[in-house]
Design an enzyme around this catalytic site. Structure first.
Site, PDB file in Angstrom:
ATOM      1  N   HIS A 189      40.945  35.232  42.279  1.00 14.78           N
ATOM      2  CA  HIS A 189      41.447  36.575  42.615  1.00 14.78           C
ATOM      3  C   HIS A 189      42.127  36.637  43.987  1.00 14.78           C
ATOM      4  O   HIS A 189      41.683  37.343  44.884  1.00 14.78           O
ATOM      5  CB  HIS A 189      40.355  37.643  42.506  1.00 14.78           C
ATOM      6  CG  HIS A 189      38.974  37.220  42.969  1.00 14.78           C
ATOM      7  ND1 HIS A 189      38.717  36.706  44.229  1.00 14.78           N
ATOM      8  CD2 HIS A 189      37.789  37.222  42.335  1.00 14.78           C
ATOM      9  CE1 HIS A 189      37.432  36.437  44.335  1.00 14.78           C
ATOM     10  NE2 HIS A 189      36.845  36.737  43.191  1.00 14.78           N
TER      11      HIS A 189
ATOM     12  N   HIS B 106      33.326  38.268  34.028  1.00 15.14           N
ATOM     13  CA  HIS B 106      31.880  38.467  34.212  1.00 15.14           C
ATOM     14  C   HIS B 106      31.291  38.993  32.915  1.00 15.14           C
ATOM     15  O   HIS B 106      31.571  40.125  32.523  1.00 15.14           O
ATOM     16  CB  HIS B 106      31.615  39.431  35.375  1.00 15.14           C
ATOM     17  CG  HIS B 106      32.089  38.866  36.672  1.00 15.14           C
ATOM     18  ND1 HIS B 106      31.293  38.060  37.455  1.00 15.14           N
ATOM     19  CD2 HIS B 106      33.292  38.917  37.274  1.00 15.14           C
ATOM     20  CE1 HIS B 106      32.005  37.655  38.509  1.00 15.14           C
ATOM     21  NE2 HIS B 106      33.219  38.155  38.427  1.00 15.14           N
TER      22      HIS B 106
ATOM     23  N   HIS C  17      35.142  32.034  45.488  1.00 13.24           N
ATOM     24  CA  HIS C  17      35.311  33.417  45.944  1.00 13.24           C
ATOM     25  C   HIS C  17      35.621  33.301  47.435  1.00 13.24           C
ATOM     26  O   HIS C  17      34.717  33.080  48.244  1.00 13.24           O
ATOM     27  CB  HIS C  17      34.027  34.231  45.703  1.00 13.24           C
ATOM     28  CG  HIS C  17      34.179  35.662  46.109  1.00 13.24           C
ATOM     29  ND1 HIS C  17      34.235  36.705  45.215  1.00 13.24           N
ATOM     30  CD2 HIS C  17      34.349  36.221  47.323  1.00 13.24           C
ATOM     31  CE1 HIS C  17      34.425  37.839  45.855  1.00 13.24           C
ATOM     32  NE2 HIS C  17      34.483  37.571  47.147  1.00 13.24           N
TER      33      HIS C  17
ATOM     34  N   LYS D 297      31.039  27.142  41.071  1.00 13.14           N
ATOM     35  CA  LYS D 297      31.591  28.328  41.740  1.00 13.14           C
ATOM     36  C   LYS D 297      30.921  28.515  43.088  1.00 13.14           C
ATOM     37  O   LYS D 297      29.691  28.500  43.195  1.00 13.14           O
ATOM     38  CB  LYS D 297      31.350  29.563  40.862  1.00 13.14           C
ATOM     39  CG  LYS D 297      31.782  30.888  41.484  1.00 13.14           C
ATOM     40  CD  LYS D 297      33.256  31.158  41.336  1.00 13.14           C
ATOM     41  CE  LYS D 297      33.706  32.379  42.135  1.00 13.14           C
ATOM     42  NZ  LYS D 297      33.867  33.583  41.342  1.00 13.14           N
TER      43      LYS D 297
ATOM     44  N   HIS E 149      38.610  33.935  34.427  1.00 13.94           N
ATOM     45  CA  HIS E 149      37.639  34.586  35.332  1.00 13.94           C
ATOM     46  C   HIS E 149      37.118  35.886  34.705  1.00 13.94           C
ATOM     47  O   HIS E 149      37.767  36.922  34.783  1.00 13.94           O
ATOM     48  CB  HIS E 149      38.317  34.902  36.678  1.00 13.94           C
ATOM     49  CG  HIS E 149      37.355  35.341  37.739  1.00 13.94           C
ATOM     50  ND1 HIS E 149      37.397  34.870  39.032  1.00 13.94           N
ATOM     51  CD2 HIS E 149      36.323  36.220  37.717  1.00 13.94           C
ATOM     52  CE1 HIS E 149      36.439  35.433  39.735  1.00 13.94           C
ATOM     53  NE2 HIS E 149      35.771  36.267  38.970  1.00 13.94           N
TER      54      HIS E 149
ATOM     55  N   ASP F 166      39.026  38.796  36.470  1.00  9.63           N
ATOM     56  CA  ASP F 166      37.858  39.243  37.226  1.00  9.63           C
ATOM     57  C   ASP F 166      37.322  40.554  36.657  1.00  9.63           C
ATOM     58  O   ASP F 166      36.901  41.434  37.409  1.00  9.63           O
ATOM     59  CB  ASP F 166      38.169  39.384  38.717  1.00  9.63           C
ATOM     60  CG  ASP F 166      36.899  39.460  39.551  1.00  9.63           C
ATOM     61  OD1 ASP F 166      35.816  39.167  39.018  1.00  9.63           O
ATOM     62  OD2 ASP F 166      36.985  39.830  40.735  1.00  9.63           O
TER      63      ASP F 166
HETATM   64  O1  DOR Z   1      34.457  43.021  42.496  1.00  8.52           O
HETATM   65  C1  DOR Z   1      33.849  42.046  42.119  1.00  8.52           C
HETATM   66  N1  DOR Z   1      32.842  42.135  41.232  1.00  8.52           N
HETATM   67  N2  DOR Z   1      34.153  40.843  42.628  1.00  8.52           N
HETATM   68  C2  DOR Z   1      33.430  39.764  42.375  1.00  8.52           C
HETATM   69  O2  DOR Z   1      33.751  38.732  42.881  1.00  8.52           O
HETATM   70  C3  DOR Z   1      32.229  39.843  41.532  1.00  8.52           C
HETATM   71  C4  DOR Z   1      32.281  40.978  40.632  1.00  8.52           C
HETATM   72  C5  DOR Z   1      30.952  41.306  39.989  1.00  8.52           C
HETATM   73  O3  DOR Z   1      30.285  40.379  39.532  1.00  8.52           O
HETATM   74  O4  DOR Z   1      30.608  42.483  39.905  1.00  8.52           O
HETATM   75 ZN    ZN Z   2      34.630  37.653  39.813  1.00  4.92          ZN
END
Ligand code: DOR
Ligand code: ZN
Length: 344
Positions: free
Chosen positions: A173, A16, A135, A98, A14, A246
């Site tokens: 998460h 980003h 999520h 997702k 996980h 995450d």
């Molecule tokens: O805190 C988070 N930020 N949780 C998420 O699920 C997405 C992530 C984001 O993309 O900034």
């Molecule tokens: Zn995330």
């Protein structure tokens, strides 16, 4: 006492990556340690078709230095092209899908407003034996921010599981003891656990009517009792849990000391070291490998990596910021000491 450990190369299920320069910066950190990462599809223009997924994947591969594989789930929204969805899964352009409930987190405004609208995609996922990554938060005016995970499980996840009993699900998460218990008690479901949900409680985020934006994420961190159960689930009784950081960077200017702040914690510069620190604190350093490098691959029916990484018990201080071109992101755990470090 163990002063160093060697473990199978981890995967981060996980992450980003974002886009542009930020993607290059994140890739540099995440491909430093991991063989594979699930590259979350909540980019500014979400990854809702196989063409976008291929481009996103290529961009990450181009930015990575090592032999590295990004896995891209399809972002579920109410109206996807069904043929493209199925073919993308069959050709492994998509790594499952997702589910972001609408407005649950960053770039989720195009997400799923009503789960009945995505049953047609869940049917295909189940047929193709492809996973659904979730999520798991239900967002509504009458639901407290700390109760969103529980309401999602009770009101939405139970329905999904009863309609699609063979669908493989990952509750991403996991943030509550309720979520941990749900995963343990049910079949075809596993969970990822972040370092920050095992290190922070809500007191680290909310105080004096302000928030610490660098500890603000979705799902928000919870109580001490939740943190303890998450640590137990990751470090001791971990067959259904695996590594998913995450790690979610936002430029430092987007972090404000109130609820208008973008949620997300950037842990990629120190994530495996933080997990090692937590496992060591729990007297479970020998269980790190199964959590970081085995359970995820097993759940997803993927090969376990051949290569190894080595961590040494050496103190270091996490730098304040990660900077690249015009980007500045505050690192999680910045200016704090960690006792473990990856060595080449
Ligand atoms: O805190 C988070 N930020 N949780 C998420 O699920 C997405 C992530 C984001 O993309 O900034
Ligand atoms: Zn995330």
């Amino acid at each position: 006492m163990n002063n160093h450990i060697e473990i199978t190369q981890p995967d981060d299920w996980h992450v980003h990556f974002r886009e542009g320069d930020m993607l290059e910066m994140v890739t540099n950190f995440s491909s430093r340690i991991n063989k594979r990462c699930v590259a979350m599809p909540n980019t500014q223009i979400p990854i809702t078709d196989s063409n976008k997924a291929s481009i996103y994947k290529e961009q990450i591969i181009k930015a990575s230095k090592n032999d590295f594989e990004p896995l891209v789930p399809c972002y579920l929204k109410d109206n996807l092209d069904l043929d493209d969805f199925r073919i993308g899964l069959q050709k492994k352009i998509f790594f499952g899908s997702k589910l972001y409930p609408t407005n649950a987190t960053t770039n989720s405004k195009h997400g799923v407003s009503d789960i009945s609208k995505i049953f047609k995609y869940l049917e295909i996922l189940e047929e193709e034996n492809s996973p659904l990554l979730i999520h798991g938060e239900k967002v509504a005016d009458n639901i407290d921010i700390f109760d969103r995970e529980k309401f999602f499980i009770d009101d939405e996840l139970n329905i999904i599981r009863s309609k699609f009993p063979l669908l493989k699900i990952v509750l991403e998460h996991v943030s509550t003891s309720y979520g941990v218990k749900y995963i343990k008690d049910n079949t075809n479901i596993a969970g990822t656990i972040t370092p920050h949900h095992m290190l922070l409680t809500k007191k680290d985020v909310f105080f004096d009517q302000k928030i610490n934006p660098h500890h603000f994420c979705m799902p928000v961190v919870k109580n001490e009792t939740d943190l303890i159960e998450l640590r137990k689930a990751a470090c001791h009784d971990n067959s259904k849990f695996f590594l998913g950081t995450d790690s979610a960077p936002h430029h430092i200017d987007e972090k404000k000391p109130d609820m208008s702040s973008k949620p997300g914690i950037f842990s990629a510069p120190c994530s495996i070291e933080l997990y090692a620190e937590i496992f060591d604190q729990e007297n479970a350093i020998n269980n790190l490998e199964i959590f970081s490098s085995i359970n995820g691959a097993r759940f997803y029916n993927l090969p376990i990596n051949n290569s190894k990484i080595k961590l040494e018990k050496t103190e270091w201080i996490v730098p304040e910021l990660s900077s690249y071109k015009d980007i500045k992101v505050k690192n999680f755990y910045s200016n704090k000491k960690i006792n473990w470090k990856v060595v080449n």
